[in-house]
Design a protein around this motif. Structure first.
Motif, PDB file in Angstrom:
ATOM      1  N   SER A 338     -36.452 -57.670 -44.551  1.00  0.00           N
ATOM      2  CA  SER A 338     -36.277 -58.352 -45.851  1.00  0.00           C
ATOM      3  C   SER A 338     -37.636 -58.646 -46.500  1.00  0.00           C
ATOM      4  CB  SER A 338     -35.501 -59.668 -45.667  1.00  0.00           C
ATOM      5  OG  SER A 338     -36.181 -60.521 -44.767  1.00  0.00           O
ATOM      6  N   GLN A 339     -38.632 -58.960 -45.669  1.00  0.00           N
ATOM      7  CA  GLN A 339     -39.969 -59.244 -46.209  1.00  0.00           C
ATOM      8  C   GLN A 339     -40.661 -57.966 -46.685  1.00  0.00           C
ATOM      9  OE1 GLN A 339     -41.305 -61.317 -42.657  1.00  0.00           O
ATOM     10  NE2 GLN A 339     -41.434 -63.255 -43.800  1.00  0.00           N
ATOM     11  N   ILE A 340     -40.423 -56.858 -45.968  1.00  0.00           N
ATOM     12  CA  ILE A 340     -40.998 -55.560 -46.384  1.00  0.00           C
ATOM     13  C   ILE A 340     -40.417 -55.151 -47.731  1.00  0.00           C
ATOM     14  CG2 ILE A 340     -41.046 -53.073 -45.833  1.00  0.00           C
ATOM     15  CD1 ILE A 340     -41.232 -53.930 -42.834  1.00  0.00           C
ATOM     16  N   GLU A 341     -39.106 -55.361 -47.876  1.00  0.00           N
ATOM     17  CA  GLU A 341     -38.430 -55.050 -49.143  1.00  0.00           C
ATOM     18  C   GLU A 341     -39.024 -55.901 -50.279  1.00  0.00           C
ATOM     19  OE1 GLU A 341     -33.977 -55.564 -50.963  1.00  0.00           O
ATOM     20  OE2 GLU A 341     -34.145 -55.413 -48.772  1.00  0.00           O
ATOM     21  N   ALA A 342     -39.249 -57.183 -49.972  1.00  0.00           N
ATOM     22  CA  ALA A 342     -39.799 -58.104 -50.969  1.00  0.00           C
ATOM     23  C   ALA A 342     -41.225 -57.720 -51.347  1.00  0.00           C
ATOM     24  CB  ALA A 342     -39.773 -59.533 -50.427  1.00  0.00           C
ATOM     25  N   LEU A 343     -42.039 -57.361 -50.350  1.00  0.00           N
ATOM     26  CA  LEU A 343     -43.432 -56.969 -50.600  1.00  0.00           C
ATOM     27  C   LEU A 343     -43.476 -55.708 -51.469  1.00  0.00           C
ATOM     28  CD1 LEU A 343     -46.471 -57.349 -50.049  1.00  0.00           C
ATOM     29  CD2 LEU A 343     -46.190 -56.075 -47.936  1.00  0.00           C
ATOM     30  N   THR A 344     -42.577 -54.775 -51.188  1.00  0.00           N
ATOM     31  CA  THR A 344     -42.505 -53.525 -51.971  1.00  0.00           C
ATOM     32  C   THR A 344     -42.227 -53.837 -53.440  1.00  0.00           C
ATOM     33  OG1 THR A 344     -41.617 -52.420 -50.008  1.00  0.00           O
ATOM     34  CG2 THR A 344     -41.369 -51.266 -52.111  1.00  0.00           C
ATOM     35  N   LEU A 345     -41.289 -54.735 -53.674  1.00  0.00           N
ATOM     36  CA  LEU A 345     -40.945 -55.111 -55.051  1.00  0.00           C
ATOM     37  C   LEU A 345     -42.089 -55.884 -55.711  1.00  0.00           C
ATOM     38  CD1 LEU A 345     -38.762 -55.103 -57.248  1.00  0.00           C
ATOM     39  CD2 LEU A 345     -37.806 -57.167 -56.212  1.00  0.00           C
ATOM     40  N   ALA A 346     -42.722 -56.757 -54.931  1.00  0.00           N
ATOM     41  CA  ALA A 346     -43.781 -57.621 -55.475  1.00  0.00           C
ATOM     42  C   ALA A 346     -44.959 -56.825 -56.016  1.00  0.00           C
ATOM     43  CB  ALA A 346     -44.264 -58.598 -54.402  1.00  0.00           C
ATOM     44  N   VAL A 347     -45.340 -55.737 -55.347  1.00  0.00           N
ATOM     45  CA  VAL A 347     -46.523 -54.983 -55.797  1.00  0.00           C
ATOM     46  C   VAL A 347     -46.189 -54.023 -56.943  1.00  0.00           C
ATOM     47  CG1 VAL A 347     -47.699 -55.188 -53.573  1.00  0.00           C
ATOM     48  CG2 VAL A 347     -46.281 -53.167 -54.023  1.00  0.00           C
ATOM     49  N   ARG A 348     -44.902 -53.927 -57.274  1.00  0.00           N
ATOM     50  CA  ARG A 348     -44.508 -53.008 -58.354  1.00  0.00           C
ATOM     51  C   ARG A 348     -44.056 -53.734 -59.626  1.00  0.00           C
ATOM     52  NH1 ARG A 348     -41.128 -48.798 -54.530  1.00  0.00           N
ATOM     53  NH2 ARG A 348     -42.958 -47.877 -53.509  1.00  0.00           N
ATOM     54  N   THR A 349     -43.931 -55.075 -59.559  1.00  0.00           N
ATOM     55  CA  THR A 349     -43.449 -55.804 -60.735  1.00  0.00           C
ATOM     56  C   THR A 349     -44.475 -56.831 -61.196  1.00  0.00           C
ATOM     57  OG1 THR A 349     -42.286 -57.318 -59.255  1.00  0.00           O
ATOM     58  CG2 THR A 349     -40.984 -55.590 -60.239  1.00  0.00           C
ATOM     59  N   LYS A 350     -44.368 -57.187 -62.478  1.00  0.00           N
ATOM     60  CA  LYS A 350     -45.350 -58.105 -63.061  1.00  0.00           C
ATOM     61  C   LYS A 350     -44.877 -59.555 -63.014  1.00  0.00           C
ATOM     62  CE  LYS A 350     -48.499 -58.444 -66.905  1.00  0.00           C
ATOM     63  NZ  LYS A 350     -48.540 -58.450 -68.340  1.00  0.00           N
ATOM     64  N   VAL A 351     -43.556 -59.753 -63.033  1.00  0.00           N
ATOM     65  CA  VAL A 351     -42.989 -61.107 -62.915  1.00  0.00           C
ATOM     66  C   VAL A 351     -41.962 -61.069 -61.788  1.00  0.00           C
ATOM     67  CG1 VAL A 351     -41.713 -62.955 -64.049  1.00  0.00           C
ATOM     68  CG2 VAL A 351     -43.297 -61.559 -65.385  1.00  0.00           C
ATOM     69  N   LEU A 352     -42.090 -61.987 -60.831  1.00  0.00           N
ATOM     70  CA  LEU A 352     -41.190 -61.996 -59.668  1.00  0.00           C
ATOM     71  C   LEU A 352     -40.891 -63.429 -59.253  1.00  0.00           C
ATOM     72  CD1 LEU A 352     -39.767 -60.369 -57.339  1.00  0.00           C
ATOM     73  CD2 LEU A 352     -41.892 -60.627 -56.044  1.00  0.00           C
ATOM     74  N   VAL A 353     -39.643 -63.672 -58.826  1.00  0.00           N
ATOM     75  CA  VAL A 353     -39.253 -64.965 -58.247  1.00  0.00           C
ATOM     76  C   VAL A 353     -38.941 -64.752 -56.776  1.00  0.00           C
ATOM     77  CG1 VAL A 353     -37.530 -66.817 -58.252  1.00  0.00           C
ATOM     78  CG2 VAL A 353     -38.300 -65.834 -60.425  1.00  0.00           C
ATOM     79  N   ILE A 354     -39.518 -65.598 -55.904  1.00  0.00           N
ATOM     80  CA  ILE A 354     -39.165 -65.597 -54.470  1.00  0.00           C
ATOM     81  C   ILE A 354     -38.532 -66.945 -54.177  1.00  0.00           C
ATOM     82  CG2 ILE A 354     -40.033 -65.543 -52.100  1.00  0.00           C
ATOM     83  CD1 ILE A 354     -42.339 -63.763 -53.102  1.00  0.00           C
ATOM     84  N   THR A 355     -37.278 -66.939 -53.707  1.00  0.00           N
ATOM     85  CA  THR A 355     -36.599 -68.193 -53.413  1.00  0.00           C
ATOM     86  C   THR A 355     -35.970 -68.130 -52.022  1.00  0.00           C
ATOM     87  OG1 THR A 355     -35.046 -69.847 -54.262  1.00  0.00           O
ATOM     88  CG2 THR A 355     -34.378 -67.542 -54.494  1.00  0.00           C
ATOM     89  N   GLY A 356     -35.713 -69.307 -51.454  1.00  0.00           N
ATOM     90  CA  GLY A 356     -35.128 -69.390 -50.109  1.00  0.00           C
ATOM     91  C   GLY A 356     -35.419 -70.747 -49.504  1.00  0.00           C
ATOM     92  N   GLY A 357     -34.657 -71.096 -48.478  1.00  0.00           N
ATOM     93  CA  GLY A 357     -34.802 -72.402 -47.836  1.00  0.00           C
ATOM     94  C   GLY A 357     -35.944 -72.444 -46.836  1.00  0.00           C
ATOM     95  N   PRO A 358     -36.007 -73.519 -46.017  1.00  0.00           N
ATOM     96  CA  PRO A 358     -37.081 -73.644 -45.030  1.00  0.00           C
ATOM     97  C   PRO A 358     -36.912 -72.628 -43.900  1.00  0.00           C
ATOM     98  CG  PRO A 358     -35.469 -75.403 -44.738  1.00  0.00           C
ATOM     99  CD  PRO A 358     -35.070 -74.659 -45.978  1.00  0.00           C
ATOM    100  N   GLY A 359     -38.028 -72.146 -43.353  1.00  0.00           N
ATOM    101  CA  GLY A 359     -38.003 -71.277 -42.171  1.00  0.00           C
ATOM    102  C   GLY A 359     -37.624 -69.842 -42.431  1.00  0.00           C
TER     103      GLY A 359
END
Length: 731
Positions: A338-359
């Motif tokens: 899930s983090q690899i997927e998020a990192l892939t999206l993060a380096v390709r987009t200009k505006v991004l939201v990352i949300t989630g609970g503790p841990g």
């Protein structure tokens, strides 16, 4: 203080006049003027206790009181005054007491004695007419002399405001704040439009301003009053998080507030809309009215986000397949799918939201993104809404995290920010942590200061409470589907060993937390059926059980978080009780605005103060009180900040605070009282936010029934906002 039952009630009691010197002000409530004075009265051998009302009274002043004698069961013989008139002292003894009472910064008991010795009865005239001569007194240099002169002038103006407010039936505790806001023009400005008090002065509401207006002869149905009532109704709604209100609701609430016909309110609404102070629009097809500033701010946020999203990020193309093993080598942490997927999206987009609970690995993901972009030479700016959240950001990333106010360079002169369109931030990427706390005005200011080339990363937990201020920016951005969102849900193995984290997720999913506490647990429930029992157990937990078992400091390490301020288990009552147990008031104390402040007390700043560079929610410890200078010093994270006694409405005791005020902060230990008396506030997102504030230990104290009510109540109250519609391009 208790007054004798029935002794004041007899209209036939003969009145008499008592005159004398005020030796000591035993008690003075600046809100209603009630005072208890010890007076050296003419014709009386012993000091007399005088009980009455006065707008302002200081030791050393001469009073003339009209009233009658009563014999109080508890306190003995007293003079109960119907009227108390004060005059400037004329005796040397009185002048010394008056000057030494702490009313003027720069003069305490020591300098009062020296000034009276040097200049005698002429000292008042000398301060006003020959201030240069003050320097004849040993120890008074140019700086102290100028402070004494300024303090004397301010006191005269503040006293005039006090007498004006008192004559118009209003408490005088805000006189210093009024003087700081309006200066010498205060009385003229208030007379012209008393409703400005509710708008400009913290702690003064519409009711108080309305009282002044009535005394000044403003009719109940006067248009100035009805228009003020409308604006106040909307301003009150912003305090509940709304940016506007449905028209019918606004008219109904204003009619209840000011008790006039709805026809008059509709007429006033037309005038306010015509003047542009209010704006009419719809939310989900419901006709609404917005405060103009908030309406335009939401529009600007949507425009800026759309503008940013339409562009490419400022960094060159990144080969994620190569970047992932490289960043894992740098951090020593293996990224989950899930983090690899998020990192892939993060380096390709200009505006991004990352949300989630503790841990769920938000910090690891953000650190990985920053490492990859840092290797490409990108300049990063990191910010968070509170000082504690900014400090945590610095600790987790190793980069300079700042509060949003410091990043934008808050300007004390204008109350705005130095960074903006004309003077933008210097960064390629802006990271905003704890984004759920950011309200509409602050997000607008951030986006206006962000250069068009830069990328934006919003990080936060959308399931927490929304911002204290108006709007629900993070939730609206996520709900609009206008920008990419990464929602992390997998709790990592190490985090799953913490009962705080697993129970937080259970609460968030509408399940009761696991209340049995195995050996080594970091989550406890202390059952108490009655509020009195809960209060006693909470005091014992904070003052004795936690320090003894865990070796933690009850003041610095433990934070009591309450669902609300009011009630026997509310923050206000518990603060007084915790102060008595943890730091009982001694001789050195200051009583102002309903609180007793002492060295060693934990306090919270409750307003943004750009001059002092301290902001709403900042916690500190009182390090010193100077009676000579009439100042109190608070240490905020080791930085000393000084307050005049008249400015202490910016501080409250903070052994206990509300969960709302704790947003964005973390504490080693959190203790949460839960009782059905809090039913109005018992909601899932409130409890979830409170529990996730604790790092090492969370203790719930109270009723299982109240806990169950909070867990079941997943219906967050609606906030009236148009941002989601603006982002979706619907009007």
């Amino acid at each position: 203080m208790k007054q004798a039952a029935g002794s004041a009630s007899t209209a036939s009691t003969p009145t008499e006049t008592l005159s004398g010197l005020v030796e000591r002000v035993t008690y003075h409530n600046a809100e209603n003027g009630f005072c208890v004075l010890r007076v050296k009265a003419r014709g009386q051998r012993d000091l007399v206790v005088v009980v009455g009302h006065a707008a302002a009274v200081n030791a050393g002043e001469f009073i003339s009181a009209t009233g009658w004698w009563i014999n109080d069961r508890e306190h003995g013989l007293q003079f109960k005054a119907a009227t108390v008139v004060t005059t400037q002292p004329t005796t040397l003894e009185g002048i010394e007491k008056y000057l030494g009472s702490g009313m003027i910064r720069g003069i305490g008991p020591v300098y009062a004695k020296a000034l009276v010795k040097a200049f005698g009865e002429a000292v008042f005239d000398l301060i006003e007419q020959e201030p240069a001569r003050l320097r004849e007194v040993t120890g008074i240099g140019a700086k102290r002399a100028s402070r004494i002169v300024a303090g004397w002038a301010d006191q005269k103006a503040i006293r005039e405001i006090m007498l004006f407010l008192h004559a118009n039936g209003v408490g005088t505790s805000r006189a210093v704040r009024i003087f700081k806001t309006y200066g010498q023009e205060a009385i003229a400005l208030i007379t012209e439009n008393p409703y400005r008090l509710a708008r400009d002065i913290r702690g003064i509401g519409f009711r108080t301003a309305d009282q002044v207006a009535a005394k000044l002869g403003i009719a109940k149905d006067a248009m100035i009053r009805v228009r003020a009532g409308l604006s106040f109704g909307l301003a009150e709604a912003t305090g509940q998080g709304h940016c506007g209100l449905p028209v019918a609701e606004l008219i109904h609430s204003t009619a209840e507030l000011i008790e006039v016909e709805t026809g008059l309110i509709e007429m006033a609404l037309g005038l306010e809309l015509q003047d542009g102070a209010l704006i009419a629009d719809t939310v989900d097809d419901a006709p609404c009215v917005f405060l103009a500033g908030l309406y335009r701010s939401e529009q600007v946020i949507a425009e800026q986000l759309r503008l940013l999203s339409a562009d490419r990020p400022p960094w060159p193309m990144i080969e994620v397949a190569k970047a992932i093993p490289w960043v894992e080598g740098k951090t020593g942490l293996k990224l989950a799918p899930s983090q690899i997927e998020a990192l892939t999206l993060a380096v390709r987009t200009k505006v991004l939201v990352i949300t989630g609970g503790p841990g769920v690995g938000k910090t690891t993901l953000v650190n990985s993104i920053l490492k990859v972009l840092g290797a490409k030479g990108m300049q990063v700016a990191l910010c968070a809404p509170t000082g504690r959240a900014a400090k945590r950001l610095t600790e987790s990333t190793g980069l300079d995290g700042r509060t949003i106010h410091r990043l934008l360079e808050a300007d004390p002169k204008t109350g705005g920010f130095k960074r903006g369109e004309e003077h933008p931030l210097e960064c390629d990427l802006l990271v905003v942590d704890e984004a759920s706390m950011v309200d509409v005005p602050l997000m607008r200011a951030l986006l206006k200061a962000l250069p068009n080339r830069a990328a934006l990363l919003l990080v936060g937990d959308v399931d927490q409470l929304p911002s204290v201020g108006p709007g629900q920016v993070l939730a609206d951005i996520i709900g609009s589907d206008a920008v990419p969102v990464i929602r992390l849900t997998e709790v990592f193995r190490q985090a799953a060993q913490s009962r705080i984290i697993t129970n937080a997720h259970r609460i968030n999913q509408g399940q009761m937390p696991e209340l049995t506490a195995p050996e080594g647990s970091d989550f406890f429930f202390v059952e108490a059926d009655e509020p009195e029992d809960a209060a006693a157990k909470l005091l014992a937990v904070v003052s004795r059980r936690i320090p003894k078992r865990f070796g933690l400091d009850p003041v610095r390490d433990v934070q009591v978080l309450c669902p609300m301020n009011r009630g026997s288990l509310g923050a206000r009552t518990l603060n007084v009780a915790l102060q008595q147990v943890l730091n009982p008031p001694g001789d050195q104390r200051v009583e102002r605005f309903g609180w007793t402040f002492c060295p060693g007390d934990k306090v919270m700043q409750v307003a943004n103060d750009y001059e002092r560079d301290v902001f709403n929610g900042d916690l500190g410890i009182i390090s010193a009180i100077d009676m000579e200078e009439s100042t109190l010093t608070v240490s905020f994270e080791g930085r000393a900040v000084e307050y005049g006694f008249g400015e202490l409405d910016e501080l409250v005791l903070a052994y206990a605070t509300t969960i709302h005020k704790a947003q964005g902060s973390e504490y080693p230990v959190v203790v949460i009282p839960l009782a059905t008396q809090h039913y109005a506030m018992l909601a899932r997102n409130l409890l979830y936010t409170g529990v996730t504030r604790g790092k090492r230990l969370v203790v719930l104290v109270g009723q299982r029934k109240a806990l169950a009510m909070a867990v079941r109540n997943g219906n967050a109250r609606r906030r009236w906002s148009k941002l989601r519609e603006w982002l979706q391009g619907t009007n």
